[in-house]
Design an enzyme around this catalytic site. Sequence first.
Site, PDB file in Angstrom:
ATOM      1  N   LYS A 126       0.807  -1.137  -0.003  1.00 57.25           N
ATOM      2  CA  LYS A 126      -0.108  -0.106  -0.019  1.00 57.25           C
ATOM      3  C   LYS A 126       0.903   1.279   0.221  1.00 57.25           C
ATOM      4  O   LYS A 126       0.637   2.136  -0.468  1.00 57.25           O
ATOM      5  CB  LYS A 126      -0.955  -0.061   1.376  1.00 57.25           C
ATOM      6  CG  LYS A 126      -1.853  -1.050   1.329  1.00 57.25           C
ATOM      7  CD  LYS A 126      -2.886  -1.493   0.256  1.00 57.25           C
ATOM      8  CE  LYS A 126      -4.171  -2.232   0.696  1.00 57.25           C
ATOM      9  NZ  LYS A 126      -3.468  -3.778   0.800  1.00 57.25           N
TER      10      LYS A 126
HETATM   11  C1  PLP Z   1      -4.156  -4.818   0.199  1.00 59.55           C
HETATM   12  C2  PLP Z   1      -3.621  -6.159   0.201  1.00 59.55           C
HETATM   13  C3  PLP Z   1      -3.587  -7.164  -0.929  1.00 59.55           C
HETATM   14  C4  PLP Z   1      -4.701  -6.982  -1.695  1.00 59.55           C
HETATM   15  O1  PLP Z   1      -4.625  -5.907  -2.508  1.00 59.55           O
HETATM   16  P1  PLP Z   1      -5.841  -5.560  -3.502  1.00 59.55           P
HETATM   17  O2  PLP Z   1      -5.439  -4.286  -4.067  1.00 59.55           O
HETATM   18  O3  PLP Z   1      -6.827  -5.055  -2.481  1.00 59.55           O
HETATM   19  O4  PLP Z   1      -6.447  -6.591  -4.377  1.00 59.55           O
HETATM   20  C5  PLP Z   1      -2.712  -7.951  -0.887  1.00 59.55           C
HETATM   21  N1  PLP Z   1      -1.967  -8.154   0.199  1.00 59.55           N
HETATM   22  C6  PLP Z   1      -1.289  -7.231   0.797  1.00 59.55           C
HETATM   23  C7  PLP Z   1      -0.300  -7.388   1.877  1.00 59.55           C
HETATM   24  C8  PLP Z   1      -2.357  -6.111   1.199  1.00 59.55           C
HETATM   25  O5  PLP Z   1      -2.047  -5.196   2.048  1.00 59.55           O
END
Ligand code: PLP
Length: 495
Positions: A112
């Site tokens: 993120k």
């Molecule tokens: C948010 C997240 C995901 C999923 O990503 P999306 O964009 O919501 O599909 C997968 N792994 C981790 C560690 C995340 O923080």
Amino acid sequence: MEVLYNSTRKSGNPVKASTAILKGLSDDGGLFVPDHIPALDKSLAELSKMSYKEVAYEVMKLFLTDFTEEELKNCIERAYDSKFDTEVIAPLVEAKGAYYLELFHGATIAFKDMALSILPHLLITSAKKNNIKNEIVILTATSGDTGKAALAGFAGVEGTRIIVFYPKNGVSPIQEKQMVTQKESNTLVVGIHGNFDDAQTGVKKIFSDKELAKEMDEKGFQFSSANSINIGRLVPQIVYYVYSYAKLLSEEKIQDGESINVVVPTGNFGNILAAFYAKNMGVPIAKLICASNDNKVLYDFFSTGTYDRNREFMLTSSPSMDILISSNLERLIYRIAGNDAEKNAELMAALNGNGKYEITEDMKEQLQDFYGNYATEAETAETIHALYENCGYVIDTHTAVAATVYEKYVKDTKDETKTVIASTASPFKFTRSVMEALLQSESAKGDFELVDELSKIANVTVPNAIEEIRTAPIVHDNVCEVNEMQSVVRNFLGM
Ligand SMILES: *Cc1c(COP(=O)(O)O)cnc(C)c1O
């Protein structure tokens, strides 16, 4: 060529990128989508000689067409700096026949950060460009990782406040500690009695409350979103797929033009959608492999053409993927419906109503680029263990879901195309699950004790993001019911 942004639920009134970023969600409840996907205007060979920041500029300038070069470069400079613990920003690590694209070297050690370290700058720039005088209130629902990454991005940023709602019993202890220790008075963190979908639905409801928006405006506030529904999150995520291809090329792991596959551990469908956009910009990506955990609503969707959220919500060891309503899928649905907002709105109304919808055969045809599968809890743990035994490389639970699905894909198809696996979190963020997978047994030890053991086993120093929460005092101690979310927001804003 200028890119404008349309709502997925109502045609007409396209807006500029900066407006779409400011609003987060369209007034009609739809998501903003680019009116076309721009093609890369530099060759892959040229891109292969560039740094992460340079690639970021080349990709983002094509989508954020109302930003000046100076504005955009300034945002990029401020985002991808020493907050990351490596200058390459997103390293590629080869392990057991696949390339792991490590997207967890930012401030909160999850992918993120790739988008949330730049979003505050895109937002502030957008506000300036549009002569917005209101304070921007970021409202965010999180399954664990977005929350902290958004808090880290917005804490102390003048002209903004940020409120994060998370499922009280649905995040890892380390994820929770990271959030509730967040400093700066412009931040608020609240646990809700409910799951992530409840949090996300609650936030969407507050967003689309027109009365509230009017009242806020009178008081000098306006909402925006740091969730992956914001186009300002999606666009920076396209960058690392372009970058990873360029990197493979410069390291001579692939030939120019050679196709690669991409595997993405998926929850809200934002990360994999970014890969899809990268493909449509001209990056030679063959298959987009969508990996789910036990909440396998997307696997079922890709296999049957029916999206059905009527099922038990499972709490897994990959909590950031514990999602039954994958918001960003709407952008793909809109596209395969022929950019037909009315058709998409119908399907979304069905999802809102009886919790499911079915796409047509014609729409299904257009999903050929995607392959979906899922990993059980036992398989995920086994993958972490086996990869470590094989080559000493430790991956987190989310990445392990992807690695498991990749194995299934290869078994199913015998496809030997070179493959990039999006590695979405540091194993230290999910230390307990990772350590228990490595030890193949439960552990009675404390979380930070396990952190130290993991550091030894993996031969990796404990990331700063973990060190700093070891002893940090808890600043936020708030819990509310789902139906109290709006009053919590009002209180914080003094309304
Ligand atoms: C948010 C997240 C995901 C999923 O990503 P999306 O964009 O919501 O599909 C997968 N792994 C981790 C560690 C995340 O923080």
